[in-house]
Design an enzyme around this catalytic site. Structure first.
Site, PDB file in Angstrom:
ATOM      1  N   LYS A   1       1.589   1.933   9.010  1.00 58.33           N
ATOM      2  CA  LYS A   1       1.429   0.752   8.179  1.00 58.33           C
ATOM      3  C   LYS A   1       1.298   1.198   6.737  1.00 58.33           C
ATOM      4  CE  LYS A   1      -2.569  -1.352   7.938  1.00 58.33           C
ATOM      5  NZ  LYS A   1      -3.757  -2.179   8.237  1.00 58.33           N
TER       6      LYS A   1
ATOM      7  N   ASP B   1       2.048   8.207  12.183  1.00 58.68           N
ATOM      8  CA  ASP B   1       1.450   7.176  11.340  1.00 58.68           C
ATOM      9  C   ASP B   1       1.617   7.470   9.847  1.00 58.68           C
ATOM     10  OD1 ASP B   1       0.626   5.570  13.396  1.00 58.68           O
ATOM     11  OD2 ASP B   1      -1.442   6.306  13.438  1.00 58.68           O
TER      12      ASP B   1
ATOM     13  N   MET C   1     -11.650   2.384   5.745  1.00 59.15           N
ATOM     14  CA  MET C   1     -10.904   1.125   5.621  1.00 59.15           C
ATOM     15  C   MET C   1     -11.782   0.029   5.018  1.00 59.15           C
ATOM     16  SD  MET C   1      -8.998   1.355   9.335  1.00 59.15           S
ATOM     17  CE  MET C   1     -10.519   1.865  10.170  1.00 59.15           C
TER      18      MET C   1
END
Length: 261
Positions: free
Chosen positions: A59, A37, A172
């Protein structure tokens, strides 16, 4: 002949390359394929075999290299074709890491599965800044909450957490900071302490300390952005100056050594 098809979901820790377990390093070294990741310190890939296939599936700035269903399919394809797949994730793979989903998918194809827990950024990142998530007389518990749900809304658990005296750690959540501030302000907590830590435990680490009423201005002034962790609660005021402790420890060590001669 390829080895038995296997998936090991591995936690890479919060960012500092040394904050990883020995078991995780062994898994990386034995992997035939590694799917990693964006929040993984890429220096960890140096422990992989020179023959291992390395695939970035993270991402960055809202752009997906692969969507989750594609990652699931990659895991199965590579495990059945090559053997041992390591799914390398930042922090701990079972803390908002979707590790359990990937294991469930792989098991449906009779692939052997294992998990190696990692040091969660929800605890380690505040700790690196001297912020304890719990402390006597300050906080008896802590919440770890995702700031943004799958539907891109603010988590409803934040409103519940704001009613408590617990430490609230939000992952997040930078895209929802204004909404988070509103939630806590409605609970009369405009003066509650807040820390925002960007790129925690890495050389790029940046920190902003304020209150619910001031934190947005501090974020703008210091240009803080994702990836960052938001810590809300009295424990922020209990922050320990670790640099001072390290300096004292070094001095004590030097003094002890000098007394031995």
């Amino acid at each position: 002949m390829k080895s038995t098809a296997k998936l090991t979901v591995v936690g890479a820790g919060p960012g500092d390359v040394e904050l990883i377990t020995l078991k995780a390093l062994k898994a990386i070294a034995s992997a035939d394929v590694i799917l990693y990741d964006a929040l993984v310190n890429e220096s960890l890939l140096e422990h992989a075999s020179s023959k291992a296939e390395l695939i970035f599936v993270g991402k960055r700035k809202g752009c997906y290299a692969y969507h989750q269903d594609q990652i699931n399919e990659l895991i199965v394809d590579r495990a059945l074709r090559y053997g041992h797949v390591v799914r390398l994730k930042g922090g701990d793979p079972f803390v908002f890491g979707r590790g359990a989903e990937e294991i469930e998918y792989a098991r449906d194809y009779a692939i052997e599965v294992a998990v190696v827990p990692g040091i969660s950024s929800s605890i380690a990142v505040p700790a690196y800044q001297g912020i304890p998530v719990t402390k006597r007389h300050a906080s008896e518990s802590f919440w770890v909450i995702t700031g943004t749900t799958r539907s891109h809304d603010i988590s409803g658990d934040i409103a519940l957490a704001a009613k408590s005296t617990a430490t609230v750690v939000i992952l997040m959540g930078m895209g929802k900071l204004s909404e988070i501030v509103q939630v806590f302000s409605k609970e009369g907590k405009s003066e509650t302490a807040v820390a925002i830590i960007q790129d925690g435990t890495t050389p790029k680490e940046k920190v902003g300390i304020g209150t619910i009423s001031t934190i947005e201005a501090i974020v703008e002034k210091k240009q803080l952005s994702s990836p960052a962790i938001i810590v809300i609660g009295e424990v922020v005021n209990q922050r320990v100056d670790l640099s001072g402790l390290y300096a004292k420890a070094d001095f004590a060590s030097l003094k002890t050594r000098s007394e031995t001669y």
